[in-house]
Design a protein around this motif. Sequence first.
Motif, PDB file in Angstrom:
ATOM      1  N   LEU A 185       0.824  -1.208   0.000  1.00  0.00           N
ATOM      2  CA  LEU A 185       0.000   0.000   0.000  1.00  0.00           C
ATOM      3  C   LEU A 185       0.857   1.256   0.000  1.00  0.00           C
ATOM      4  CD1 LEU A 185      -3.194  -0.184   0.197  1.00  0.00           C
ATOM      5  CD2 LEU A 185      -1.977  -2.236   0.991  1.00  0.00           C
ATOM      6  N   PHE A 186       0.357   2.276  -0.692  1.00  0.00           N
ATOM      7  CA  PHE A 186       1.015   3.581  -0.753  1.00  0.00           C
ATOM      8  C   PHE A 186       0.028   4.629  -0.253  1.00  0.00           C
ATOM      9  CE2 PHE A 186       1.377   7.539  -3.160  1.00  0.00           C
ATOM     10  CZ  PHE A 186       2.699   7.894  -2.983  1.00  0.00           C
ATOM     11  N   HIS A 187       0.470   5.481   0.653  1.00  0.00           N
ATOM     12  CA  HIS A 187      -0.372   6.535   1.201  1.00  0.00           C
ATOM     13  C   HIS A 187       0.201   7.862   0.737  1.00  0.00           C
ATOM     14  CE1 HIS A 187      -2.498   9.103   4.049  1.00  0.00           C
ATOM     15  NE2 HIS A 187      -3.271   8.072   4.353  1.00  0.00           N
ATOM     16  N   ALA A 188      -0.506   8.568  -0.151  1.00  0.00           N
ATOM     17  CA  ALA A 188       0.035   9.769  -0.790  1.00  0.00           C
ATOM     18  C   ALA A 188       0.477  10.823   0.215  1.00  0.00           C
ATOM     19  CB  ALA A 188      -1.004  10.351  -1.752  1.00  0.00           C
ATOM     20  N   LYS A 202      -4.179  14.159  -1.820  1.00  0.00           N
ATOM     21  CA  LYS A 202      -5.085  13.010  -1.785  1.00  0.00           C
ATOM     22  C   LYS A 202      -4.623  11.859  -2.662  1.00  0.00           C
ATOM     23  CE  LYS A 202      -9.278  13.063  -3.614  1.00  0.00           C
ATOM     24  NZ  LYS A 202     -10.714  13.351  -3.901  1.00  0.00           N
ATOM     25  N   ASP A 203      -3.922  12.162  -3.762  1.00  0.00           N
ATOM     26  CA  ASP A 203      -3.554  11.111  -4.708  1.00  0.00           C
ATOM     27  C   ASP A 203      -2.296  11.505  -5.475  1.00  0.00           C
ATOM     28  OD1 ASP A 203      -4.376  12.927  -6.737  1.00  0.00           O
ATOM     29  OD2 ASP A 203      -6.437  12.228  -6.552  1.00  0.00           O
ATOM     30  N   PRO A 204      -1.733  10.590  -6.277  1.00  0.00           N
ATOM     31  CA  PRO A 204      -0.512  10.893  -7.030  1.00  0.00           C
ATOM     32  C   PRO A 204      -0.644  12.092  -7.969  1.00  0.00           C
ATOM     33  CG  PRO A 204      -0.896   8.535  -6.999  1.00  0.00           C
ATOM     34  CD  PRO A 204      -2.114   9.168  -6.401  1.00  0.00           C
ATOM     35  N   ALA A 205      -1.835  12.276  -8.561  1.00  0.00           N
ATOM     36  CA  ALA A 205      -2.024  13.421  -9.454  1.00  0.00           C
ATOM     37  C   ALA A 205      -1.828  14.737  -8.704  1.00  0.00           C
ATOM     38  CB  ALA A 205      -3.410  13.363 -10.091  1.00  0.00           C
ATOM     39  N   ASP A 206      -2.244  14.782  -7.434  1.00  0.00           N
ATOM     40  CA  ASP A 206      -2.031  15.980  -6.613  1.00  0.00           C
ATOM     41  C   ASP A 206      -0.544  16.232  -6.385  1.00  0.00           C
ATOM     42  OD1 ASP A 206      -4.707  16.488  -6.393  1.00  0.00           O
ATOM     43  OD2 ASP A 206      -4.931  15.604  -4.407  1.00  0.00           O
ATOM     44  N   ILE A 207       0.200  15.155  -6.100  1.00  0.00           N
ATOM     45  CA  ILE A 207       1.651  15.295  -5.867  1.00  0.00           C
ATOM     46  C   ILE A 207       2.328  15.814  -7.134  1.00  0.00           C
ATOM     47  CG2 ILE A 207       3.786  14.099  -5.259  1.00  0.00           C
ATOM     48  CD1 ILE A 207       2.122  12.111  -3.673  1.00  0.00           C
ATOM     49  N   TYR A 263       8.082  10.475  -7.955  1.00  0.00           N
ATOM     50  CA  TYR A 263       8.855   9.242  -8.093  1.00  0.00           C
ATOM     51  C   TYR A 263       9.462   8.818  -6.755  1.00  0.00           C
ATOM     52  CZ  TYR A 263      12.310   5.913  -9.796  1.00  0.00           C
ATOM     53  OH  TYR A 263      13.046   4.779 -10.000  1.00  0.00           O
ATOM     54  N   LYS A 264       9.989   9.778  -6.006  1.00  0.00           N
ATOM     55  CA  LYS A 264      10.626   9.463  -4.723  1.00  0.00           C
ATOM     56  C   LYS A 264       9.614   8.950  -3.695  1.00  0.00           C
ATOM     57  CE  LYS A 264      14.491  12.723  -5.109  1.00  0.00           C
ATOM     58  NZ  LYS A 264      15.122  13.940  -4.539  1.00  0.00           N
ATOM     59  N   THR A 265       8.394   9.467  -3.762  1.00  0.00           N
ATOM     60  CA  THR A 265       7.402   9.047  -2.764  1.00  0.00           C
ATOM     61  C   THR A 265       7.041   7.576  -2.876  1.00  0.00           C
ATOM     62  OG1 THR A 265       5.494   9.625  -4.165  1.00  0.00           O
ATOM     63  CG2 THR A 265       6.357  11.358  -2.723  1.00  0.00           C
ATOM     64  N   LEU A 266       7.214   7.018  -4.067  1.00  0.00           N
ATOM     65  CA  LEU A 266       6.705   5.669  -4.307  1.00  0.00           C
ATOM     66  C   LEU A 266       7.489   4.574  -3.598  1.00  0.00           C
ATOM     67  CD1 LEU A 266       5.747   6.106  -8.029  1.00  0.00           C
ATOM     68  CD2 LEU A 266       4.194   5.831  -6.120  1.00  0.00           C
TER      69      LEU A 266
END
Length: 632
Positions: A342-345, A372-377, A387-390
Motif C-alpha cells: 500500500l502507498f499513502h500519498a 489526496k492522490d498521485p495526481a495531486d503530488i 517518483y521518490k514518494t513511491l
Amino acid sequence: MKRISKTTIQEVIDRLDAVAVINDYVRLEKRSGRWWGRCPFHGGGQERTPSFKVEPDLKTYYCFGCNKGDTVIGFIMEMDKLSYPEAIKTLARKYGIQIVNDDGGEADETNNTRIEELLELYRRTSTTFQFFLKKKPDGSAAFQYILGRGISEEMVERFRLGYAPSDRDFLYKFLMGKGYSEDFLDKSGLFSSRYKGMSLFSGRLMFPITDRQGRVVAFGGRALPGILQSDGKEPPKYINSPELETYKKGQTLFALDLALPEIRQSKTVYIVEGYMDVIALHQAGIKNTVAPLGTAFTDEQAKLLKRWAEKAVLIFDSDEAGQKAALKAIITCRKNGLTSALFHAREAANAVLLSNEGEKAENIHIQADQLKDPADILQKYGHEILYKTLKYCINDFEYLISRGKFLYDVSVPEGKNKAFALLFPYLEVLDSEIERDDCINSAADAFGVDRDAVVKDLRRHSGNKKSRLEVRENSADDTADRLIRMNSELFTLIVVSVNMRLYPEFRKALEIKDIEDPAAKELFIALEECYINDETSIDDLLARIGSQSLRNLIISRGTTAEFEGGNSGDPEKLLEDGIKGIKKKKLRRRLVEIGRMLRESERSVDSENQDTDELLAEKMFVDSQIRLFEGR
C-alpha cells in the motif's frame, strides 16, 4: 462448442515466423547462425549472457538457464496467458488467416465484422477528439487544464487525450457524413439511448480506453472545472462508455497496453484509482501503472494481471472512500495470487518533502496534508518528488494492522475484536499456511492477545465455509513430472520427434512392447497418435505429451540440433543406429531372461529336457543376432 479446424491451425503453424513472433517480446540477435536473447522467464530479460535460443526451423524456443522450452504457440500462451484457441486466433489475425471451424463454417464472421467496424469507429472518434483538443478553440480550455495539472504534452500524445466538442449534435452528423448508418451509430455506445443523435460525451476531456493491443474500445470523459449543466448543477465528474462486445468494464484496465512491457519485466503492477493518477505515474517513470474503470478492482482484473505480475502496489485516495476501496483490493489481490503493498500519498509526500526541505518542514507538512492522490503530488511538486514518494510503501499485512489501530481502540477488548474482524478476511485468503501462521502470531503480538484465542475466533468466523483455512492434506502434487534421464531409446525417439517424416520407418521396425523406458513409451504413443491423425507438426506432438519435463527434453535436444555420435546432420543414420540399438537391447534383455529360466530349470527336479533344449536353442539364436548387430 465449435472448434477451430485442423486446416486453420496447420496454416497458422506453417505461416509462423518464430523469430519475428518472439522478437516482439524478446530482443533476438543472430550469432553463429542461431538466434539468441535474454530469457523473459527466469531472468526478467536482464541476463548478462543470453541463454534463450529460438530455433526457426522447428519453431521452438529453449532457455539453457531455466530449462524452459516450448513451441512458438506455447510461448505466446505463456507470455500473454492465453488458451490454445486464443493463441491460434491471435496469430491468425496477425497473419491475416481466416479462422474456419471444424464444421467447415467461418468462425463468428458476422460478429467479427461488427467488432472490426466498432474498433474502426472508436479509432476514428478518438482521432477526432484529439484534433479538437489540440487544434480547435473549443478544446483550448481542456488543453490548458491538462497542462495546469502538470501533465506534459508528451503524455497527452502517449495517452491520446482528446476533447469532446460541446455541440452534442456534431459527432453524429460528422460520422453520418463518413458513411455510417443510423442503426450502427445508435448501437455504438457513443450516443444517448433516449435522445437520438445526441452525443454521450460533450464538453469533456476525453480519455481513450484501449485493449491489450492498444485498440480504442471505449472512452472516459471528465467534466471541466467550473462548467455547469443547463440546469445550473454540476455535471457528474466522470462518465464512461457503456459495455459493448469490445468492452467489458470489469475485465479491462486503463493503460494496460502501455504498462504491459514494464509489468512483464518487473513482475510488479501499480494500481491507482483514476485516469489522471495513471498518467501522473507514467510521467514520473512508473510505466507499470494501470487503473480500474470506475468500479472496484475486480477478480477478473486481478486474474488478468496475475498473468504477468506477482505483486500489486495499491495507490488509493487518502480519503475514507479510498481506504475502504484499498481494503477490498487487498483481499481481491490475495485471493487471486497477487501479493500487495500500500502507498499513502499524504504520508509518503510528507516523508520525502520533510527530508528534502529541512527548515521549511512545518509549512510543507501543512501543504502535504492536503494531498489526496498521485495526481495531486505531480501537480504541486512535480514528477521527481512523485517518483521518490513511491518507495514509501508498506506491505498489506502491516497496513491492516495500522488501519485496525487507527480505526479502533485496541486497548480494550471490543476494539481488539473489531481490529481482528478487519484481519480475518485477509487471513482466510492467504495461500500459504506458513504465511498465515506467521501473520496470526504477529497480529496477536501487535494487539496483545493470546494466539490460540485468535485461531479459535478465526475458525468461528470462517464457520462452515469451505475456505483456504482447511488443512491441505494432499499438498504434494501427484502429477509432478518424474525425473527423466536420457537413454538410447529416448534419444532415438527424440530424433524421430524432430524429424517426424521418419516415424513411418520407425514404427515398421519397432513396437511399443520393444520399448522399456516409461518416457520413451509416452513419446512413442504420442507419435503414433499424431501418425493416426495425420498430424505432422511438433506443436501437435507436444500437445499430446503430458509431462512438461519430457516436453522440455524434446525441445532442448531439438533446438540444440546436436546429437551424440557425430551424426547431427544425418537423422536417417541416427534412426538406423537407434533402431539397431533398441533391438540389440531387447535381445540382451531376452538373453538375461533365458539365463534365469535355465537356472530355474536346473534346480527343478520336474524339469523336462525338452524345455531346456528349447531354451538353449533360443539362447544360441539370440547370441547370433546380437553378434550380427555388433558386426562380428
